[in-house]
Each structure stands twice: as structure tokens, then as C-alpha cells.
Design an enzyme around this catalytic site. Sequence first.
Site, short mmCIF file in Angstrom:
data_model
loop_
_atom_site.label_atom_id
_atom_site.label_comp_id
_atom_site.label_asym_id
_atom_site.label_seq_id
_atom_site.Cartn_x
_atom_site.Cartn_y
_atom_site.Cartn_z
N GLY A 12 0.82 -1.21 0.00
CA GLY A 12 0.00 0.00 0.00
C GLY A 12 0.85 1.26 0.00
O GLY A 12 0.61 2.20 -0.78
N LYS A 181 -2.89 -15.79 -10.09
CA LYS A 181 -2.16 -15.45 -8.85
C LYS A 181 -2.56 -16.41 -7.72
O LYS A 181 -1.72 -16.82 -6.92
CB LYS A 181 -2.46 -13.99 -8.47
CG LYS A 181 -1.75 -13.50 -7.21
CD LYS A 181 -0.31 -13.09 -7.49
CE LYS A 181 0.40 -12.60 -6.23
NZ LYS A 181 -0.07 -11.30 -5.76
N ASN A 189 2.52 -20.21 -0.80
CA ASN A 189 2.27 -19.64 0.53
C ASN A 189 2.14 -20.67 1.65
O ASN A 189 2.86 -20.60 2.64
CB ASN A 189 1.04 -18.72 0.48
CG ASN A 189 1.35 -17.37 -0.16
OD1 ASN A 189 2.30 -17.25 -0.93
ND2 ASN A 189 0.56 -16.38 0.15
N ASN A 199 11.09 -19.02 -0.13
CA ASN A 199 10.47 -19.56 -1.34
C ASN A 199 11.40 -20.52 -2.09
O ASN A 199 10.97 -21.54 -2.62
CB ASN A 199 10.06 -18.42 -2.28
CG ASN A 199 8.95 -17.55 -1.70
OD1 ASN A 199 8.42 -17.84 -0.63
ND2 ASN A 199 8.61 -16.48 -2.39
#
Length: 301
Positions: A12, A181, A189, A199
Site C-alpha cells: 500500500g 495469482k 504460501n 520460497n
Amino acid sequence: MNITLVGAGAIGTLWAVKLTQQQHNVQLWTKDSTPEKTVHFSELTTPTITTDYAFDCNDPHALAASDVVIVTVKAFQVTAALIPLLPYLNTDCVVIIMHNGIGSQQQVQQLLPHNPIIYATTSQAAFKPTPTTIHHTGLGQTWLGAINQRAQSQAYIAEIFNSALFPCQWHANIYQPLWQKLAINCAINPLTAVNQCPNGDLGQNCYQAQLDAICAEVAQVMTAEGISTTSQQLRHQVDSVITATSANYSSMNRDIFHHRLTEIDYINGYLVQQAQCHHIDTPVNQQLWLAIKHMESQDHE
């Protein structure tokens, strides 16, 4: 444009800074009632140099005058974040929702029956080591698209976003990139959260059968939902993200690490629920969903 950004986390705040750099008037809407906030921002190209950006916060008059409201809270926080805004929102204000997973669309449309509603998904990456420090850490595609009739004419917003943070494009069917996605998130995840690994560790042999099974299940559900894909295509995309973000920790990994609630209900949970509607078995995704729910329950008893 006058823009209010709700949810000043890493992503954000990245958008807030990038839109400010394009001379838009951006205010932040935060959980506390602070009237202003300064963030220390470093660009992808100059990670050791920070620039300060001062934002006004939580001004109802600025909210009422907003052309666009961007909501970047987690999926399960969207409704609670929107409700306090409702008395101030002009019905012409474009509301953009950007979070991991799928499943908040119906609630948002019920809350905002008269506003243009856009959903977005991004692969831009940002890191927030302190509450006021943001590093832009990776470039990635952003997609925007309408989920109601009033937003169909708002494709110009994608050009504004693209000028602020390239590459960004409008998609005629936003559910297609949202599902793409979701597929990646279903694989990376929960596995990185359960195993508390970066990851890149998912490239090890011990994870390959699980990744194959996850992609096969997701491909079945996506096909039933009318979105063309194959398990091989999804597996290739997942492997590409694992390689490109090998040193990164997924958001769900960090949420479990910091004993926070995750977006699992809107990722593997959503996948399992849609699978049930189509009478498709998804045992591997269901097991991961339940594993994360169990870890959350231990932290939030």
C-alpha cells in the site's frame, strides 16, 4: 487525482509513494487516528538511499473529495476497513481492492452497490522492516479490471497506475489474473508457511510431488470455472516464481512467524470451496488449508 489509500502496509505504501511521485494528492487511512505520517522510502535502483515522504492521514474531508480509494488490507479485513468509510464516500469514487486470494468480491459489491469497483492483483514487491521504512524490492506485473458495470468505463485508471509503477494493464476479465495469482499462492504460501522456509527451498526434491498435486487440483477447478489452463502451465509459473523470489519469504510465512492471522481462507480455502461446488476432490489443498488453520488456532486460542 485525489486518492485515499487504506491499509498502509508495504504494498500500500509503495503505491502511495509512487502515485505521489506523479503529483497525485494521496492521503493515508490508517488504523490509528494520527493526522500525518512520514515514511522513509528506498527505490529498487538505489536501495541504500532513502527519501522521506510526508502524508496526511485520516481526514474525512479528503476522503469525501477522493476520486479513487485504494484498499490494500488483507482479504479478511476488507469489509471492516470499508464500513467506516461509507458515510463519506461519493458514489462516483472509484474503489480499487488489492489483496491476495479471491472471495471478498460479493461482500464489497453489497457494501458499495453504487460505486465503480475495480479489483487488482500485483506482483510488485516491497519490504517494510520498520513501521515507517519501505523498500521497493521487486518489479512485477499489475492487473486491474472491473467487477461491476459502473467500473467498465474506468480502464484509464490502469494508465495512471502504469505511469506510477510500470507495468500495469487493464484486463477485460480480471478473474483470469486473479486465478493465476491464486494458483501460485496456493502452492507457495502454505508450503513456505508450514515449513517456515524461504520460497527458494521449494525447489528441493522433497516438495516436488506436493507442488505437482497442488497444481493439478487448481487446474481442474480453474477449468471448471471457465478459465483455460493446464497443470503443466501452472507448475511452470509456480517454478518461475520460486526461482525469481528464491530469497524471499511469502506473506503467509511471515504471518505465521509473527503469530498473525493469514489469508488462507481466501487462497487454498477458496479453492477448496469452489472445488466442492464443482464436485472436485482437492485433498492436498484441503490438507494445507487445515494445517494453516490449525497453526492459526494455536496462536489465537
